[in-house]
Write an enzyme that holds these catalytic residues in place. Structure first.
Site, PDB file in Angstrom:
ATOM      1  N   ASP A  19       0.815  -1.229   0.000  1.00 18.06           N
ATOM      2  CA  ASP A  19       0.000   0.000   0.000  1.00 18.06           C
ATOM      3  C   ASP A  19       0.849   1.281   0.000  1.00 18.06           C
ATOM      4  O   ASP A  19       0.656   2.174   0.852  1.00 18.06           O
ATOM      5  CB  ASP A  19      -0.905   0.025   1.248  1.00 18.06           C
ATOM      6  CG  ASP A  19      -1.728  -1.239   1.429  1.00 18.06           C
ATOM      7  OD1 ASP A  19      -2.147  -1.817   0.418  1.00 18.06           O
ATOM      8  OD2 ASP A  19      -1.948  -1.637   2.589  1.00 18.06           O
ATOM      9  N   GLU A 226     -11.409   0.035  -3.533  1.00 20.63           N
ATOM     10  CA  GLU A 226     -10.626   0.581  -2.400  1.00 20.63           C
ATOM     11  C   GLU A 226      -9.390   1.295  -2.956  1.00 20.63           C
ATOM     12  O   GLU A 226      -9.162   1.348  -4.158  1.00 20.63           O
ATOM     13  CB  GLU A 226     -10.201  -0.536  -1.437  1.00 20.63           C
ATOM     14  CG  GLU A 226      -9.268  -1.564  -2.065  1.00 20.63           C
ATOM     15  CD  GLU A 226      -8.944  -2.738  -1.151  1.00 20.63           C
ATOM     16  OE1 GLU A 226      -9.443  -2.809  -0.012  1.00 20.63           O
ATOM     17  OE2 GLU A 226      -8.170  -3.611  -1.593  1.00 20.63           O
TER      18      GLU A 226
HETATM   19  O1  FUB Z   1      -3.250  -3.610   3.408  1.00 19.36           O
HETATM   20  C1  FUB Z   1      -4.561  -3.790   3.879  1.00 19.36           C
HETATM   21  C2  FUB Z   1      -5.555  -3.454   2.829  1.00 19.36           C
HETATM   22  O2  FUB Z   1      -5.315  -4.236   1.670  1.00 19.36           O
HETATM   23  C3  FUB Z   1      -5.482  -2.037   2.318  1.00 19.36           C
HETATM   24  O3  FUB Z   1      -6.024  -1.100   3.196  1.00 19.36           O
HETATM   25  C4  FUB Z   1      -6.182  -2.203   1.033  1.00 19.36           C
HETATM   26  O4  FUB Z   1      -6.078  -1.120   0.165  1.00 19.36           O
HETATM   27  C5  FUB Z   1      -5.552  -3.471   0.505  1.00 19.36           C
HETATM   28  O5  FUB Z   1      -4.321  -3.215  -0.123  1.00 19.36           O
END
Ligand code: FUB
Length: 327
Positions: A19, A226
């Protein structure tokens, strides 16, 4: 001697990272990643396998120069309101202060977004006693615009709980929209000058096709899942994000930081591992995409590694699609 960094290879290999939110501060590239733990975990749709407990800040002098790990910048034990799961963070600079924004589950298991401050881009960061009032869900990304206004973009489906906030309050059993209904959009809120509170109730961003029709929930190749990121190019706002179930980074463009954003296309094809998450930053006249995959662990969803590559625009402002495994 430290190893130099190569495009499309892990920035660091001594810890798992994911991320990446990249920024240029003081002429240096700083990367704010999640720090994946070296735990054996079974993957589920709630994201329980992402059980991170701290953040490390990485930095590079230049493209190709060695990537430095500045060590632990913030730990879960020091965040009074947070219970677990330090997910994808971002950082911003304003008021001569560096701000780290991060999601975590609060003591009621509800994802909220917190802030921590430092006088240095590499931390350590001092967390605020409570989460940002009115914040929810995951994956904050902050744009400080040319007029110095700051906007926080956030939100994620499934384990990120965005479905549960459709009424404005948390509904434990709420499901997402039906396939033929408009998809849920990420949220945006302008930040107050203190950078620690919202100036307004978060607004849902609309993502539409070229004809102005909302992208539908069943359109999994294009709908928001997301990992929002907003950057500016030639005066336009580019909102890029993960499509989740179809594992792609895509983007949409607007003349307004709050949208509506018109869907344009793919930035990054699927990577090794379930999640895909990125940031885009300009450094010395070039544009770079920071992203992650699970190659360092041989494919474990919860053990990822941050990489980067160059990103290029066409003359009409569209972004050239990147396949990170092809030269
Ligand atoms: O790393 C945890 C979660 O997985 C992140 O918040 C999302 O964007 C995905 O990458």
């Amino acid at each position: 001697m430290e190893n130099s960094t190569k495009r499309n290879e892990p920035l660091v290999t001594h810890i798992y990272t994911a991320d990446p939110s990249a920024h240029v501060f003081d002429g240096r590239i700083y990367i704010y990643p999640s720090h994946d733990l070296d735990h054996e975990q079974v993957s589920n749709d709630n994201g329980d396998q992402y059980d991170m407990e701290d953040y490390h800040v990485l930095s590079m002098d230049d493209e190709l120069s060695p990537c430095v790990d500045h060590g632990e910048a913030l730990h879960l034990r020091d965040i009074p309101w947070a219970k677990q799961q330090l997910w994808a963070p971002d950082a911003a600079f304003r008021n001569d202060t560096y701000y780290l924004f991060f999601p975590a589950r609060d003591k009621n298991d509800i994802f909220r977004i917190g802030a921590a401050i430092s006088s240095s881009p590499s931390g350590p960061f001092l967390p605020q006693p409570n989460y940002i009032p009115g914040s929810f869900s995951i994956d904050p990304a902050v744009l400080v615009d040319d007029d110095n206004k700051a906007y926080m973009y956030f939100g994620g489906l499934w384990g990120g709980q965005l479905e549960k906030w459709q009424t404005g309050t948390f509904q434990q059993d709420a499901a997402g929209p039906a396939d033929h209904e408009p998809a849920l959009g990420p949220r945006v809120a302008e930040l107050n000058d203190d950078m620690l509170t919202f100036k307004e109730t978060p607004l849902e961003i609309s993502i539409v096709d070229e004809e102005g029709n909302p992208i539908l929930a069943g359109d999994e190749e294009r709908r928001y899942f997301e990992g929002p990121w907003v950057h500016k190019y030639n005066g336009s706002y580019y909102l890029s994000y993960s499509t989740g179930t179809t594992h792609t980074i895509v983007y949409a463009v607007s003349t307004n930081p709050k949208g509506p954003f018109v869907f344009k296309g793919k930035i990054l094809t699927p990577v090794v591992g379930w999640t895909t998450h990125h940031s885009i930053v300009r450094f010395k006249e070039k544009w770079f995409l920071f992203y992650h995959d699970s190659s360092l662990s041989g494919g474990a969803d919860n053990k990822r590694c941050v990489k980067y590559t160059e990103l290029n625009y066409n003359d009409d402002g569209t972004i050239q699609t990147i396949d990170p495994y092809k030269n």
